[in-house]
Scaffold this motif. Structure first.
Motif, PDB file in Angstrom:
ATOM      1  N   ARG A  36       0.829  -1.195   0.000  1.00  0.00           N
ATOM      2  CA  ARG A  36       0.000   0.000   0.000  1.00  0.00           C
ATOM      3  C   ARG A  36       0.866   1.248   0.000  1.00  0.00           C
ATOM      4  O   ARG A  36       2.054   1.207   0.359  1.00  0.00           O
ATOM      5  N   LYS A  37       0.219   2.351  -0.332  1.00  0.00           N
ATOM      6  CA  LYS A  37       0.897   3.638  -0.232  1.00  0.00           C
ATOM      7  C   LYS A  37       1.274   3.819   1.243  1.00  0.00           C
ATOM      8  O   LYS A  37       0.472   3.514   2.134  1.00  0.00           O
ATOM      9  N   SER A  38       2.470   4.286   1.520  1.00  0.00           N
ATOM     10  CA  SER A  38       2.873   4.449   2.917  1.00  0.00           C
ATOM     11  C   SER A  38       3.640   5.759   3.126  1.00  0.00           C
ATOM     12  O   SER A  38       4.230   6.294   2.186  1.00  0.00           O
ATOM     13  N   THR A  39       3.601   6.226   4.350  1.00  0.00           N
ATOM     14  CA  THR A  39       4.319   7.461   4.705  1.00  0.00           C
ATOM     15  C   THR A  39       5.142   7.173   5.962  1.00  0.00           C
ATOM     16  O   THR A  39       4.595   6.688   6.963  1.00  0.00           O
ATOM     17  N   VAL A  40       6.434   7.438   5.868  1.00  0.00           N
ATOM     18  CA  VAL A  40       7.303   7.204   7.027  1.00  0.00           C
ATOM     19  C   VAL A  40       7.616   8.568   7.669  1.00  0.00           C
ATOM     20  O   VAL A  40       8.115   9.468   6.985  1.00  0.00           O
ATOM     21  N   ILE A  41       7.235   8.679   8.953  1.00  0.00           N
ATOM     22  CA  ILE A  41       7.523   9.937   9.679  1.00  0.00           C
ATOM     23  C   ILE A  41       8.577   9.642  10.753  1.00  0.00           C
ATOM     24  O   ILE A  41       8.370   8.776  11.610  1.00  0.00           O
ATOM     25  N   GLU A  42       9.691  10.347  10.658  1.00  0.00           N
ATOM     26  CA  GLU A  42      10.746  10.186  11.679  1.00  0.00           C
ATOM     27  C   GLU A  42      10.712  11.412  12.594  1.00  0.00           C
ATOM     28  O   GLU A  42      10.670  12.550  12.113  1.00  0.00           O
ATOM     29  N   VAL A  43      10.698  11.143  13.900  1.00  0.00           N
ATOM     30  CA  VAL A  43      10.582  12.240  14.885  1.00  0.00           C
ATOM     31  C   VAL A  43      11.616  12.078  16.004  1.00  0.00           C
ATOM     32  O   VAL A  43      12.269  11.029  16.108  1.00  0.00           O
ATOM     33  N   ASN A  44      11.705  13.087  16.856  1.00  0.00           N
ATOM     34  CA  ASN A  44      12.664  12.992  17.995  1.00  0.00           C
ATOM     35  C   ASN A  44      12.074  12.186  19.141  1.00  0.00           C
ATOM     36  O   ASN A  44      12.785  11.694  19.992  1.00  0.00           O
ATOM     37  N   ASP A  45      10.698  12.055  19.171  1.00  0.00           N
ATOM     38  CA  ASP A  45      10.058  11.319  20.269  1.00  0.00           C
ATOM     39  C   ASP A  45       9.030  10.308  19.715  1.00  0.00           C
ATOM     40  O   ASP A  45       7.825  10.598  19.652  1.00  0.00           O
ATOM     41  N   PRO A  46       9.484   9.140  19.331  1.00  0.00           N
ATOM     42  CA  PRO A  46       8.571   8.144  18.722  1.00  0.00           C
ATOM     43  C   PRO A  46       7.441   7.720  19.651  1.00  0.00           C
ATOM     44  O   PRO A  46       6.334   7.438  19.195  1.00  0.00           O
ATOM     45  N   GLU A 105      -0.071  19.117  12.416  1.00  0.00           N
ATOM     46  CA  GLU A 105      -0.599  20.098  13.395  1.00  0.00           C
ATOM     47  C   GLU A 105      -0.559  19.521  14.802  1.00  0.00           C
ATOM     48  O   GLU A 105      -0.063  20.157  15.743  1.00  0.00           O
ATOM     49  N   ALA A 106      -1.060  18.270  14.915  1.00  0.00           N
ATOM     50  CA  ALA A 106      -1.121  17.618  16.232  1.00  0.00           C
ATOM     51  C   ALA A 106       0.275  17.340  16.772  1.00  0.00           C
ATOM     52  O   ALA A 106       0.539  17.486  17.983  1.00  0.00           O
ATOM     53  N   VAL A 107       1.173  16.952  15.879  1.00  0.00           N
ATOM     54  CA  VAL A 107       2.547  16.614  16.286  1.00  0.00           C
ATOM     55  C   VAL A 107       3.247  17.875  16.825  1.00  0.00           C
ATOM     56  O   VAL A 107       3.890  17.847  17.881  1.00  0.00           O
ATOM     57  N   ILE A 108       3.067  18.975  16.091  1.00  0.00           N
ATOM     58  CA  ILE A 108       3.723  20.226  16.516  1.00  0.00           C
ATOM     59  C   ILE A 108       3.145  20.698  17.856  1.00  0.00           C
ATOM     60  O   ILE A 108       3.868  21.144  18.749  1.00  0.00           O
ATOM     61  N   LYS A 109       1.777  20.576  17.953  1.00  0.00           N
ATOM     62  CA  LYS A 109       1.102  20.968  19.215  1.00  0.00           C
ATOM     63  C   LYS A 109       1.654  20.182  20.392  1.00  0.00           C
ATOM     64  O   LYS A 109       1.790  20.699  21.502  1.00  0.00           O
ATOM     65  N   ALA A 110       2.019  18.894  20.145  1.00  0.00           N
ATOM     66  CA  ALA A 110       2.514  18.025  21.227  1.00  0.00           C
ATOM     67  C   ALA A 110       4.003  18.276  21.491  1.00  0.00           C
ATOM     68  O   ALA A 110       4.601  17.639  22.365  1.00  0.00           O
ATOM     69  N   GLY A 111       4.593  19.187  20.753  1.00  0.00           N
ATOM     70  CA  GLY A 111       6.008  19.539  20.970  1.00  0.00           C
ATOM     71  C   GLY A 111       6.986  18.541  20.401  1.00  0.00           C
ATOM     72  O   GLY A 111       8.146  18.450  20.824  1.00  0.00           O
ATOM     73  N   ILE A 112       6.533  17.759  19.428  1.00  0.00           N
ATOM     74  CA  ILE A 112       7.431  16.771  18.803  1.00  0.00           C
ATOM     75  C   ILE A 112       8.100  17.430  17.594  1.00  0.00           C
ATOM     76  O   ILE A 112       7.473  18.177  16.847  1.00  0.00           O
ATOM     77  N   THR A 113       9.387  17.111  17.414  1.00  0.00           N
ATOM     78  CA  THR A 113      10.104  17.658  16.262  1.00  0.00           C
ATOM     79  C   THR A 113      10.135  16.610  15.147  1.00  0.00           C
ATOM     80  O   THR A 113      10.537  15.464  15.367  1.00  0.00           O
ATOM     81  N   ILE A 114       9.698  17.062  13.988  1.00  0.00           N
ATOM     82  CA  ILE A 114       9.717  16.141  12.828  1.00  0.00           C
ATOM     83  C   ILE A 114      11.107  16.174  12.190  1.00  0.00           C
ATOM     84  O   ILE A 114      11.625  17.249  11.855  1.00  0.00           O
ATOM     85  N   ILE A 115      11.714  14.994  12.041  1.00  0.00           N
ATOM     86  CA  ILE A 115      13.063  14.913  11.431  1.00  0.00           C
ATOM     87  C   ILE A 115      12.946  14.731   9.914  1.00  0.00           C
ATOM     88  O   ILE A 115      13.597  15.405   9.142  1.00  0.00           O
ATOM     89  N   SER A 116      12.077  13.793   9.516  1.00  0.00           N
ATOM     90  CA  SER A 116      11.887  13.593   8.073  1.00  0.00           C
ATOM     91  C   SER A 116      10.512  12.979   7.786  1.00  0.00           C
ATOM     92  O   SER A 116       9.941  12.313   8.648  1.00  0.00           O
ATOM     93  N   VAL A 117      10.028  13.205   6.535  1.00  0.00           N
ATOM     94  CA  VAL A 117       8.769  12.595   6.081  1.00  0.00           C
ATOM     95  C   VAL A 117       9.005  12.028   4.680  1.00  0.00           C
ATOM     96  O   VAL A 117       9.491  12.736   3.797  1.00  0.00           O
ATOM     97  N   ASN A 118       8.725  10.753   4.513  1.00  0.00           N
ATOM     98  CA  ASN A 118       8.894  10.104   3.185  1.00  0.00           C
ATOM     99  C   ASN A 118       7.606   9.426   2.760  1.00  0.00           C
ATOM    100  O   ASN A 118       7.083   8.586   3.482  1.00  0.00           O
ATOM    101  N   CYS A 119       7.125   9.819   1.576  1.00  0.00           N
ATOM    102  CA  CYS A 119       5.924   9.167   1.050  1.00  0.00           C
ATOM    103  C   CYS A 119       6.315   8.141  -0.011  1.00  0.00           C
ATOM    104  O   CYS A 119       7.131   8.450  -0.881  1.00  0.00           O
ATOM    105  N   ASN A 120       5.768   6.936   0.092  1.00  0.00           N
ATOM    106  CA  ASN A 120       6.037   5.890  -0.926  1.00  0.00           C
ATOM    107  C   ASN A 120       4.751   5.524  -1.639  1.00  0.00           C
ATOM    108  O   ASN A 120       3.808   5.055  -1.027  1.00  0.00           O
TER     109      ASN A 120
END
Lengths: 265, 307
Positions: free
Chosen positions: B228-238, B274-289
């Motif tokens: 399936r189509k997938s999106t990988v989100i890498e963050v500082n707080d998994p 939006e929710a991730v930023i509100k929770a104070g999480i830092t996004i490192i990378s986003v990859n869509c496949n």
């Protein structure tokens, strides 16, 4: 099998090469007696050459598998038959569930019908045109001669049934039109030359030529027994009839067996 | 389960080379079976085998439940139509004459069948056209080949590279024709093609073949699930991310990773961000496949090539 025969008859009739076969046949039928007339007509009737030339001789010569039309027809029919392989249309017959034996038999029967028909029409046309320039034979034509003529035509047809079996076998076995033609010409020439060599050897052997005579008479491409006199003896009939029948049966059997094992690209 | 075709360890050996090695495939009634493989992988060999053009070195197959060793296989073949590599047509005849010849082989007397077949493939204007097939474009010949294959009203249609030589409009027409015949007449299809994305638009099942082996058989449904189509989100707080995601995506579509998460299917990334930023999480990378049949094929066949 009937459906396959219908298809094979149609594709031969619709092929431009078949029209060429008919034109060549007509041309040869017209030219051959004319050439004989030009070559021998001027010779005095008492001369050896002039006396030996008759419409009957020209008629039986026109059946020779190694000469003129006798060589052209099988080659052109071979090209028409091989088109099933070059166009790949043989696959349509196999895919739809036709047995390979029936495909081969249909090919053999249709080529036999067309070959015999064209060769016969050509020979009869040659005879009629020859009769304009020459007598049928030195002696008066009798009812017995007519019967002999009919039987001889039947024997000639046996030769062409064999040739038809040979070209059907070659087209299936070689699957390549060029190679099939080369093979047919090679077989025709080799057997014709071999026949000539054997007949010369038989002339010199005198009295002890039974073996040579046997080989000379079973050679379908050069057998001189058909139309050589005014009647047939039993031994001659065996020599005339058995080789093409046995040869055809073997070629058809081996053709079917080879085709059953052959991979079609 | 009704099988149209089953092959059992089917092999074909040419001298010292196996063109097909122990290939086993299963096609059920109603399938549109996309047959995928690189050049020389054995696709056409297996098609030639099941259409009776060549014989197997070992193994066997069943066509409509009839073994290839049974004399009834010829009857079973009457339910099959096929184009193997190039359409088999008499180049010196018109389209109509070619179809007539095929009708004669099959034993069809109804001239309307010719019209119907030409209409189905969008070549009805050729019905009265005496133009020889030798002068046709490759695309027209392909369509005429399909028309010929359709004449016998087959239950199983085998098309070897049917999109070859077709223009874009022709590809769409053939695709629509395949879907229409499958839906309306319940014709089962085996289609080999190099144009995987095109195959993906019609196939309900795939067979992947490589170097003479059937590597994998997979239904389109399974494939969609696996790839399936997938999106990988890498963050500082998994850990925090894993608590937020279920509000937007169902559990079965989330795969947790040491550095973040992999989310399957279509998602609204803006809402998640939006929710991730509100929770104070830092996004490192986003990859869509955008995973598709090509990725699937490469993941299987590509891996084999590197062995």
């Amino acid at each position: 099998m009937t459906n396959l025969l219908k298809t094979d008859f149609k594709r031969i009739l619709k092929d431009r090469l078949f029209m060429i076969v008919c034109i060549i046949g007509g041309a040869f039928a017209l030219i051959t007696p004319l050439l004989y007339k030009l070559l021998f007509g001027a010779v005095d009737a008492d001369d050896m050459l002039g006396a030996f030339t008759s419409a009957k001789d020209i008629f039986f010569d026109s059946f020779l598998p190694s000469g003129n039309f006798g060589l052209v027809v099988p080659i052109l029919l071979l090209i028409i038959l091989s088109k099933d392989f070059s166009f790949g249309t043989i696959r349509n017959k196999i895919i739809i569930g036709k047995s390979r034996a029936s495909i081969f038999m249909s090919m053999f029967i249709s080529s036999t019908v067309f070959m015999c028909a064209t060769v016969l029409v050509h020979a009869l046309l040659t005879l009629f045109i020859s009769l304009i320039f020459f007598d049928y034979q030195a002696d008066p034509f009798t009812v017995g001669d007519f019967g002999y003529l009919l039987i001889s035509i039947l024997f000639e047809m046996l030769v062409y049934i064999f040739i038809s079996a040979l070209i059907s076998f070659l087209s299936i076995f070689m699957k390549n039109v060029g190679l099939s033609i080369v093979m047919y010409i090679a077989i025709n020439f080799i057997l014709s030359i071999a026949g000539s060599i054997v007949s010369v050897a038989a002339m010199f052997a005198e009295g002890e030529s039974a073996v040579l005579e046997f080989f000379m008479n079973i050679n379908i491409f050069t057998s001189s027994l058909i139309g050589a006199s005014n009647s047939y003896i039993f031994k001659d009939i065996m020599y005339i009839v058995l080789p093409p029948i046995i040869g055809s049966a073997l070629l058809v059997t081996f053709g079917i067996l080879a085709f059953k094992k052959k991979d079609i690209k | 389960m009704e099988y149209v075709l089953r092959t059992f360890a089917l092999s074909k050996k040419y001298k010292n080379h196996y063109a097909l090695n122990q290939a086993s495939m299963n096609i059920q009634k109603g399938d549109i079976y996309g047959f995928v493989g690189e050049n020389g992988s054995g696709k056409t060999t297996i098609i030639r085998l099941i259409t009776g053009l060549i014989s197997a070195t070992s193994g066997c197959y069943e066509l409509f439940g009839v073994s290839n060793n049974s004399p009834d296989i010829l009857k079973a073949r009457r339910k099959v139509g096929a184009i193997v590599e190039t359409p088999s047509i008499y180049q010196n005849m018109s389209a109509r004459d070619n179809l007539k010849m095929q009708c004669d082989i099959i034993g069809i007397k109804d001239e309307n069948k010719i019209k119907e077949a030409l209409f189905d493939v969008g070549l009805i204007e050729l019905y009265d056209n005496p133009k020889k097939v030798g002068n046709f474009s490759l695309g027209m010949r392909q369509r005429l080949g399909i028309a010929m294959a359709l004449l016998g009203e087959p239950e199983f249609l085998i098309l070897d590279e049917p999109m070859n030589g077709l223009d874009p409009a022709g590809i769409v027409e053939v695709r629509e024709l395949i879907i229409k015949l499958n839906r309306e007449k319940n014709i089962t299809f085996l289609i080999s093609s190099h144009i995987l994305t095109e195959l993906a638009l019609v196939a309900t099942k795939y067979g992947i073949i490589s170097k003479g082996h059937i590597v994998r058989e997979i239904s389109a449904e399974e494939l969609r699930h696996e790839f399936r189509k997938s999106t990988v989100i890498e963050v500082n707080d998994p850990y925090k991310l894993s608590q937020i995601l279920p509000s937007f995506v169902s559990f079965k579509d989330i795969s947790l990773l040491p550095t973040g998460a992999k989310i399957f299917g279509d998602i609204d990334l803006n809402l998640i961000f939006e929710a991730v930023i509100k929770a104070g999480i830092t996004i490192i990378s986003v990859n869509c496949n955008e995973a598709n049949i090509e990725d699937f094929y490469l993941s299987i066949a590509g891996g084999i090539h590197h062995d």
